[in-house]
Design an enzyme around this catalytic site. Structure first.
Site, PDB file in Angstrom:
ATOM      1  N   TRP A   1       0.808  -1.229   0.000  1.00  0.00           N
ATOM      2  CA  TRP A   1       0.000   0.000   0.000  1.00  0.00           C
ATOM      3  C   TRP A   1       0.838   1.275   0.000  1.00  0.00           C
ATOM      4  O   TRP A   1       0.301   2.364  -0.196  1.00  0.00           O
ATOM      5  CB  TRP A   1      -0.919   0.024   1.231  1.00  0.00           C
ATOM      6  CG  TRP A   1      -2.176  -0.769   1.115  1.00  0.00           C
ATOM      7  CD1 TRP A   1      -2.577  -1.531   0.043  1.00  0.00           C
ATOM      8  CD2 TRP A   1      -3.215  -0.894   2.098  1.00  0.00           C
ATOM      9  NE1 TRP A   1      -3.793  -2.104   0.319  1.00  0.00           N
ATOM     10  CE2 TRP A   1      -4.199  -1.737   1.571  1.00  0.00           C
ATOM     11  CE3 TRP A   1      -3.395  -0.383   3.391  1.00  0.00           C
ATOM     12  CZ2 TRP A   1      -5.365  -2.066   2.274  1.00  0.00           C
ATOM     13  CZ3 TRP A   1      -4.535  -0.709   4.100  1.00  0.00           C
ATOM     14  CH2 TRP A   1      -5.519  -1.548   3.542  1.00  0.00           C
TER      15      TRP A   1
ATOM     16  N   GLU B   1      12.668  -5.803  -8.356  1.00  0.00           N
ATOM     17  CA  GLU B   1      11.794  -4.712  -8.773  1.00  0.00           C
ATOM     18  C   GLU B   1      12.632  -3.614  -9.423  1.00  0.00           C
ATOM     19  O   GLU B   1      13.168  -2.753  -8.739  1.00  0.00           O
ATOM     20  CB  GLU B   1      10.948  -4.201  -7.611  1.00  0.00           C
ATOM     21  CG  GLU B   1      11.671  -4.059  -6.291  1.00  0.00           C
ATOM     22  CD  GLU B   1      11.203  -2.850  -5.541  1.00  0.00           C
ATOM     23  OE1 GLU B   1       9.998  -2.687  -5.416  1.00  0.00           O
ATOM     24  OE2 GLU B   1      12.059  -2.073  -5.101  1.00  0.00           O
TER      25      GLU B   1
ATOM     26  N   GLY C   1       5.685   1.835 -10.365  1.00  0.00           N
ATOM     27  CA  GLY C   1       4.777   2.979 -10.399  1.00  0.00           C
ATOM     28  C   GLY C   1       4.717   3.694 -11.740  1.00  0.00           C
ATOM     29  O   GLY C   1       4.186   4.803 -11.840  1.00  0.00           O
TER      30      GLY C   1
ATOM     31  N   SER D   1       4.632  -2.398 -11.612  1.00  0.00           N
ATOM     32  CA  SER D   1       3.471  -2.249 -12.505  1.00  0.00           C
ATOM     33  C   SER D   1       2.767  -3.563 -12.821  1.00  0.00           C
ATOM     34  O   SER D   1       2.313  -3.778 -13.956  1.00  0.00           O
ATOM     35  CB  SER D   1       3.883  -1.513 -13.799  1.00  0.00           C
ATOM     36  OG  SER D   1       4.416  -0.236 -13.491  1.00  0.00           O
TER      37      SER D   1
ATOM     38  N   GLY E   1       1.927  -2.723  -6.212  1.00  0.00           N
ATOM     39  CA  GLY E   1       1.709  -1.547  -5.371  1.00  0.00           C
ATOM     40  C   GLY E   1       0.368  -0.931  -5.724  1.00  0.00           C
ATOM     41  O   GLY E   1      -0.654  -1.161  -5.060  1.00  0.00           O
ATOM     42  N   GLY E   2       0.344  -0.173  -6.832  1.00  0.00           N
ATOM     43  CA  GLY E   2      -0.890   0.497  -7.272  1.00  0.00           C
ATOM     44  C   GLY E   2      -2.076  -0.446  -7.360  1.00  0.00           C
ATOM     45  O   GLY E   2      -3.198  -0.090  -6.965  1.00  0.00           O
TER      46      GLY E   2
HETATM   47  P1  PGA Z   1       3.673  -0.648  -8.520  1.00  0.00           P
HETATM   48  O1  PGA Z   1       4.616  -0.803  -7.213  1.00  0.00           O
HETATM   49  O2  PGA Z   1       2.946  -1.946  -8.671  1.00  0.00           O
HETATM   50  O3  PGA Z   1       2.760   0.485  -8.190  1.00  0.00           O
HETATM   51  O4  PGA Z   1       4.570  -0.406  -9.683  1.00  0.00           O
HETATM   52  C1  PGA Z   1       5.450  -1.912  -7.139  1.00  0.00           C
HETATM   53  C2  PGA Z   1       6.359  -1.921  -5.940  1.00  0.00           C
HETATM   54  O5  PGA Z   1       6.088  -1.317  -4.917  1.00  0.00           O
HETATM   55  O6  PGA Z   1       7.389  -2.606  -6.027  1.00  0.00           O
END
Ligand code: PGA
Length: 232
Positions: free
Chosen positions: A13, A152, A158, A190, A211-212
């Protein structure tokens, strides 16, 4: 993904949600899960909310009896004691099972280097938390005791521009080949319900870190369902 091991979906989150927003998210997620549950032997779901949400979510999960494990996004490099403002691993071990360590946002905005990350890994282990150690490429140093690693690439986090499943799998393979013990590699950057299948179908990626796509219960549940549908 590896045969027989569950595929991990780890929601992050980040710095989002008031307590009441977290409660609404959980109520929505519980309703979706109860209508359409997923076998935890297929997909293991972990949610990493901000620290302030741990107590509430832990109680709600106990009441709802759904297989959702909690993790944190960070942990103090210090033990309990005179470290004003810090949250130690020992303070949260009743509620969380996992902790992210070394997320690219921590490295970038808070100057966390390998020395401090190694301390965090030690404190997590001492309290019985499982570190999910985040790295950005296959050349990164990984503390030996970490068996759970998130790849990542910073350009994919993001941005809506995920790494390809092929390349993420290549990196996962390389990271595994360097480790002295068997490790699980998850991919973050993503990930959505629309692309999660491509990661599930690789040989060496054992999970994802959205994340998102964890911020609404609908998106997160949809992603979990897609992951479950593509496991064998
Ligand atoms: P995201 O974040 O899915 O928004 O790109 C990924 C992450 O926190 O590693």
């Amino acid at each position: 993904m590896e045969q027989s091991a569950p595929f991990y979906v780890v929601g992050n989150w980040k710095s989002n949600k008031t307590v009441s927003e977290a409660v609404v998210w959980f109520q929505d997620f519980e309703a979706l899960w109860k209508k359409n549950p997923v076998d935890p032997r297929k997909v293991k779901v972990i949610l990493c909310p901000g620290f302030i949400h741990l107590t509430t979510l832990h109680s709600l999960i106990e009441l709802a009896k759904i297989p959702l494990a909690l993790g944190t996004q960070n942990i103090s490099p210090f033990p309990n004691g005179a470290y004003t403002g810090e949250i130690s691993s020992f303070m949260i071990k009743d509620m969380a099972v996992f902790t992210l360590i070394g997320h690219s946002e921590r490295r970038k905005h808070f100057g966390e280097d390998e020395k401090i990350l190694a301390e965090k890994v030690s404190r997590a282990k001492e309290a019985g938390l499982e570190p999910i150690y985040c790295v950005q490429d296959e050349h990164a140093a990984i503390p030996e005791s970490c068996t759970f690693v998130a790849y990542e690439p910073v350009w994919a986090v993001g941005t809506g521009k995920p790494d390809t499943a092929d390349n993420a799998n290549r990196v996962a393979k390389a990271l595994k080949s360097l480790a002295k013990t068997p490790i699980t590699i998850i991919y973050g950057g993503s990930v959505t319900a629309d692309n999660v299948t491509s990661y599930v179908q690789t040989t060496d990626i054992g999970g994802v870190l959205p994340g998102g796509a964890s911020l609404t219960a609908q998106a997160f549940h949809g992603l979990i369902i897609h992951a479950a549908e593509s496991t064998v």
